[in-house]
Every structure is written in C-alpha cells, then in structure tokens.
Scaffold this motif. Sequence first.
Motif, mmCIF file in Angstrom:
data_model
loop_
_atom_site.group_PDB
_atom_site.id
_atom_site.type_symbol
_atom_site.label_atom_id
_atom_site.label_comp_id
_atom_site.label_asym_id
_atom_site.label_seq_id
_atom_site.Cartn_x
_atom_site.Cartn_y
_atom_site.Cartn_z
ATOM 1 N N ARG A 302 -62.593 -41.139 17.406
ATOM 2 C CA ARG A 302 -61.947 -42.400 17.793
ATOM 3 C C ARG A 302 -62.459 -43.586 16.972
ATOM 4 O O ARG A 302 -61.793 -44.627 16.916
ATOM 5 C CB ARG A 302 -62.181 -42.685 19.279
ATOM 6 C CG ARG A 302 -61.449 -41.726 20.211
ATOM 7 C CD ARG A 302 -61.772 -42.077 21.660
ATOM 8 N NE ARG A 302 -61.421 -43.480 21.940
ATOM 9 C CZ ARG A 302 -62.107 -44.265 22.773
ATOM 10 N NH1 ARG A 302 -63.193 -43.802 23.385
ATOM 11 N NH2 ARG A 302 -61.714 -45.497 22.996
ATOM 12 N N LEU A 303 -63.627 -43.438 16.371
ATOM 13 C CA LEU A 303 -64.202 -44.539 15.594
ATOM 14 C C LEU A 303 -64.266 -44.148 14.118
ATOM 15 O O LEU A 303 -65.013 -43.251 13.733
ATOM 16 C CB LEU A 303 -65.603 -44.895 16.104
ATOM 17 C CG LEU A 303 -66.375 -45.967 15.303
ATOM 18 C CD1 LEU A 303 -65.594 -47.281 15.260
ATOM 19 C CD2 LEU A 303 -67.764 -46.191 15.901
ATOM 20 N N GLN A 304 -63.472 -44.828 13.310
ATOM 21 C CA GLN A 304 -63.488 -44.635 11.869
ATOM 22 C C GLN A 304 -64.135 -45.856 11.215
ATOM 23 O O GLN A 304 -63.954 -46.996 11.661
ATOM 24 C CB GLN A 304 -62.060 -44.444 11.332
ATOM 25 C CG GLN A 304 -61.324 -43.254 11.922
ATOM 26 C CD GLN A 304 -62.010 -41.942 11.565
ATOM 27 O OE1 GLN A 304 -62.411 -41.728 10.418
ATOM 28 N NE2 GLN A 304 -62.159 -41.056 12.558
ATOM 29 N N ILE A 305 -64.876 -45.595 10.146
ATOM 30 C CA ILE A 305 -65.592 -46.676 9.457
ATOM 31 C C ILE A 305 -65.125 -46.722 8.001
ATOM 32 O O ILE A 305 -64.989 -45.687 7.343
ATOM 33 C CB ILE A 305 -67.120 -46.466 9.486
ATOM 34 C CG1 ILE A 305 -67.593 -46.161 10.909
ATOM 35 C CG2 ILE A 305 -67.837 -47.681 8.926
ATOM 36 C CD1 ILE A 305 -67.378 -47.290 11.890
ATOM 37 N N ARG A 306 -64.923 -47.936 7.514
ATOM 38 C CA ARG A 306 -64.583 -48.116 6.096
ATOM 39 C C ARG A 306 -65.512 -49.182 5.521
ATOM 40 O O ARG A 306 -65.613 -50.293 6.054
ATOM 41 C CB ARG A 306 -63.129 -48.552 5.941
ATOM 42 C CG ARG A 306 -62.697 -48.733 4.492
ATOM 43 C CD ARG A 306 -61.197 -48.933 4.378
ATOM 44 N NE ARG A 306 -60.801 -49.207 2.999
ATOM 45 C CZ ARG A 306 -60.619 -50.428 2.509
ATOM 46 N NH1 ARG A 306 -60.789 -51.492 3.291
ATOM 47 N NH2 ARG A 306 -60.270 -50.590 1.250
ATOM 48 N N TYR A 307 -66.186 -48.822 4.429
ATOM 49 C CA TYR A 307 -67.082 -49.755 3.751
ATOM 50 C C TYR A 307 -66.467 -50.150 2.408
ATOM 51 O O TYR A 307 -66.036 -49.292 1.637
ATOM 52 C CB TYR A 307 -68.460 -49.124 3.510
ATOM 53 C CG TYR A 307 -69.190 -48.746 4.780
ATOM 54 C CD1 TYR A 307 -69.754 -49.721 5.595
ATOM 55 C CD2 TYR A 307 -69.314 -47.408 5.165
ATOM 56 C CE1 TYR A 307 -70.422 -49.374 6.758
ATOM 57 C CE2 TYR A 307 -69.975 -47.054 6.324
ATOM 58 C CZ TYR A 307 -70.530 -48.041 7.117
ATOM 59 O OH TYR A 307 -71.182 -47.689 8.272
ATOM 60 N N ASP A 308 -66.439 -51.436 2.149
ATOM 61 C CA ASP A 308 -65.930 -51.960 0.884
ATOM 62 C C ASP A 308 -66.920 -53.018 0.397
ATOM 63 O O ASP A 308 -66.717 -54.224 0.562
ATOM 64 C CB ASP A 308 -64.538 -52.564 1.094
ATOM 65 C CG ASP A 308 -63.913 -53.066 -0.205
ATOM 66 O OD1 ASP A 308 -64.490 -52.797 -1.279
ATOM 67 O OD2 ASP A 308 -62.861 -53.731 -0.126
ATOM 68 N N VAL A 309 -68.002 -52.528 -0.180
ATOM 69 C CA VAL A 309 -69.133 -53.404 -0.521
ATOM 70 C C VAL A 309 -69.337 -53.413 -2.031
ATOM 71 O O VAL A 309 -69.559 -52.357 -2.636
ATOM 72 C CB VAL A 309 -70.417 -52.937 0.197
ATOM 73 C CG1 VAL A 309 -71.612 -53.781 -0.242
ATOM 74 C CG2 VAL A 309 -70.235 -53.021 1.712
ATOM 75 N N HIS A 333 -65.463 -54.711 21.653
ATOM 76 C CA HIS A 333 -64.322 -55.465 22.174
ATOM 77 C C HIS A 333 -63.009 -55.095 21.490
ATOM 78 O O HIS A 333 -61.942 -55.357 22.045
ATOM 79 C CB HIS A 333 -64.565 -56.967 22.022
ATOM 80 C CG HIS A 333 -65.788 -57.451 22.737
ATOM 81 N ND1 HIS A 333 -65.906 -57.420 24.102
ATOM 82 C CD2 HIS A 333 -66.960 -57.956 22.263
ATOM 83 C CE1 HIS A 333 -67.094 -57.907 24.454
ATOM 84 N NE2 HIS A 333 -67.750 -58.238 23.354
ATOM 85 N N GLY A 334 -63.110 -54.519 20.294
ATOM 86 C CA GLY A 334 -61.887 -54.209 19.581
ATOM 87 C C GLY A 334 -61.379 -52.797 19.791
ATOM 88 O O GLY A 334 -60.173 -52.573 19.976
ATOM 89 N N LEU A 335 -62.296 -51.815 19.762
ATOM 90 C CA LEU A 335 -61.877 -50.413 19.748
ATOM 91 C C LEU A 335 -62.224 -49.634 21.010
ATOM 92 O O LEU A 335 -61.594 -48.617 21.299
ATOM 93 C CB LEU A 335 -62.490 -49.704 18.536
ATOM 94 C CG LEU A 335 -62.166 -50.307 17.164
ATOM 95 C CD1 LEU A 335 -62.859 -49.520 16.072
ATOM 96 C CD2 LEU A 335 -60.663 -50.348 16.932
ATOM 97 N N ASP A 340 -56.590 -44.472 21.397
ATOM 98 C CA ASP A 340 -56.685 -43.656 20.181
ATOM 99 C C ASP A 340 -57.699 -44.204 19.190
ATOM 100 O O ASP A 340 -57.758 -43.753 18.043
ATOM 101 C CB ASP A 340 -55.309 -43.533 19.516
ATOM 102 C CG ASP A 340 -54.677 -44.894 19.248
ATOM 103 O OD1 ASP A 340 -55.213 -45.898 19.751
ATOM 104 O OD2 ASP A 340 -53.666 -44.956 18.522
ATOM 105 N N GLY A 341 -58.493 -45.201 19.596
ATOM 106 C CA GLY A 341 -59.537 -45.734 18.722
ATOM 107 C C GLY A 341 -58.970 -46.507 17.551
ATOM 108 O O GLY A 341 -57.857 -47.046 17.610
#
Length: 425
Positions: A302-309, A333-335, A340-341
């Motif tokens: 349910r929790l996907q992470i995207r890094y753009d650093v 508060h958001g997900l 469906d996350g």
Amino acid sequence: MRNGSLPLAFAVALAWGVVYLFTQVFADPPLGVAVTVLIGVAITLVLTVGYPSALRGPRTIRPARPTAGRHGNTIAAVGRSMPLRSGLTTEAARRAVELLHPVLGGDSVAITDREKVLAFLGPGSDHHRVGSEPQTEASARVLARGRTIVVRDRRRLGCPNADCPLQSAVVAPLAIGDRVVGTLKVYRLDDIPPPRGVVEGLAGILSLHLELAELDHERKLAVHARLDALRAQINPHFLFNTLNTIASKARTDPEEARQLLLRLSDFFRYAVRQDRHLVEFGQEYFFVRTYLSLEQARYGERLQIRYDVDPQVLTAHVPVLTIQPLVENAVKHGLADKLDGGTVTLKARVDPLTRTTAIRVSDDGVGMRPEVLEQLTGEHGTPNGGIGLRNISERLEALYGERYRLDIQSHYGDGTIVDLRIPLG
C-alpha cells in the motif's frame, strides 16, 4: 551675494574692459575676436582661482579626524571590533578594556556587571580586582539610576582604599533596553575627568553589542527549543506500530525482524543524538529512508516510495529533523486512510542561480478539504496550524529569518504537495 562675490565680479568686469581696450582700441590693427576672448577667459580663470570667493566656493577644508588614542585607534575601528558582541563575560570585558584604553583619554578603564568587576586596566588594579565587588560609590549610583556620572574629586569617587591613586572619573551605564546590566568606568589620576561624550558614546556602542548578543542567545534558545519539540514529536504510535510489526515478523521472518530492529535503533539514535542545527542533506536523506523502510514493513504494497534526488544536494546543509516530519505527514495523513494506498515522492534539487536548496514532499493520497487547508496554512500559504508544521516553520524562521519558503498545496481527493526552499549552505 556672500562676502567676496562683489569684489570678484568687479575685478572680472574691469579685466574684460582692459582686455578690450588693449586688443580692440589701442592695438593697430585690432586683434581678432577669438584672440580677445581667449585672453579674457585666461585672465578670468586666473582671478577666479586665485581669489577665495563665493563664486569659487570655500577653500578645501580637511575633515576632522575621528577621535584617536595614544596608539592611533579610532572610535569607528573600536566599534567594528567590539568583543562584547559575545556577551558580558570576564574574557570579553578584558579584551574590551584593552581595546578601549587607548581611545578613552583616561589612565584606567574598567567594566563591571551588576555584581563584580569583570576587567580593570591601569593604576588602581591592585585593589580594584577582577571578581571583586565594585568599590566606588559612583558605580552604585550609576547602577541604581542608569545615568552617567562625572566625578571631579576623589571624595565623590568614593573608593574606600586610602591609597587609591584615582582622582576623577566618568562612569556610564551599560544597558540592554531599559535594563542596566553593568558600567563602563574611565578614571584619571588628576582632577580633570575624561571626555564625557566619548565615554558615553562608547558605552552606547557596548550596549548595542550586548543587545545583539542577547538577541543571538535568545534566537539560539528558540532554535534549540524547536529542535527538542521536534524530537518529542516523534509519534509514539509509530514506535508501537513498528514494534508490533517486528514482533509479527519475528515469527514468520526472523532475519527481516532483526533488520527492522536495527533500522529502528538507527532511527532513534539519529533523532536523539543530533545536537547541531544543520546537517548535510545526505544524513537527513538516510534518516528519511530508514523511517520509510520501517513504514513500508508495516503497510506493505500500500505504500510506494519514489526518490528523485539530485546528487548535488547530498552535500548541501539542511535543518536537522525537518524533512522526516514532512514525509511522516504524507504517510499518516495522506495515505494511511486510503484503501489502496499510494505513493510518497521525495524530490530535492540545488538551484545554483538563486543559491537555494529546493525540497518537495508529495503524495497522491486523500488530500485536504479547502477549509482544512486554509486553517492549516492561513491566508498566505505558510503553516500556522498543526503542531508539527508550526514547529518546523518557527524553527526555519529562527534559522533563516525571511530567507526560506514553506508552501503547502492540496486538493481533496488528489493528494498534497509541500515545498521547502532554503538558502544553499
């Protein structure tokens, strides 16, 4: 016309008349007009330059030199390098009297706080000792009244030591706002006191530096308080939920449970041990990734992470414990309430043109209703509600003043974006 203008005008007119007579009347044949004008202009210039009149302006006057002491120090130079900028301490006072002694026109210089002598330089130091109480009655009067006192005889000085060589003095208060915190004392060995204006002027400069030192101290206390508040804000539910996740993993995947326990230990070790206000982004980035790895163990797919650093950001300095609370808000508060996350994105860039570091935390979660967003951000889009965001905002203001931006955009049902822009450091 000012004095000198009429005589010069008369002399110029007479000169032109003489030139006309000799070049046009007496000369045979008469000289050309160009030659006549050239001779007239030349004589006029000679008269004007050589005659101190209002038409030429006053002769150049050299500006008076700033007050200088025996070693050539000026009051302006003293003001720029005043050591009391660090506060009214014994060491700072010692350096201050060494700096002030040559410019104050006295034989001895002392600085006191309300309770003791902080520094004394010159005759009388054998009994006006550093650390002892101020001995002169003049000091007590200045501390009580907050006004400068000029003492012209030894009796009014009020030193209890019969062998004290000091005969006259100017004692000026050192104040922070309306509060008298000490004195600047300048003594002479004769009955002619030092210049009151110079002593009062430098006491004013010292007081200004003391006010700035207190403001610096208060600002640092405020920043420390906000940092402590952020530490205390680490959600206890996050700890309990993570421990429950680790406990459940211990039965099904002991190795993963061990890794999660190590990450949890790293997370709290970093949060508790940070005593600096700024760290490299790379350290905060590791902290955020550690936090998100623990949350992913709980929420799963349910929790996907995207890094753009951008790699250039890794060495830029950012406020400690600032990015993780923004990311936690996105998860919590958001997900968390979205069946469906969704995805939390951390984006970071360095802008070399504006010399700023731009950090964006966004999610595609439930978003906020307009009234909730307005209550959270106020009229101008900067956080004024919510304990976590308010602590972050106030801490950023203490660190950067108005040189930062923290903006929130959110659409109900369509996620939230938090943009942070701070000076590049």
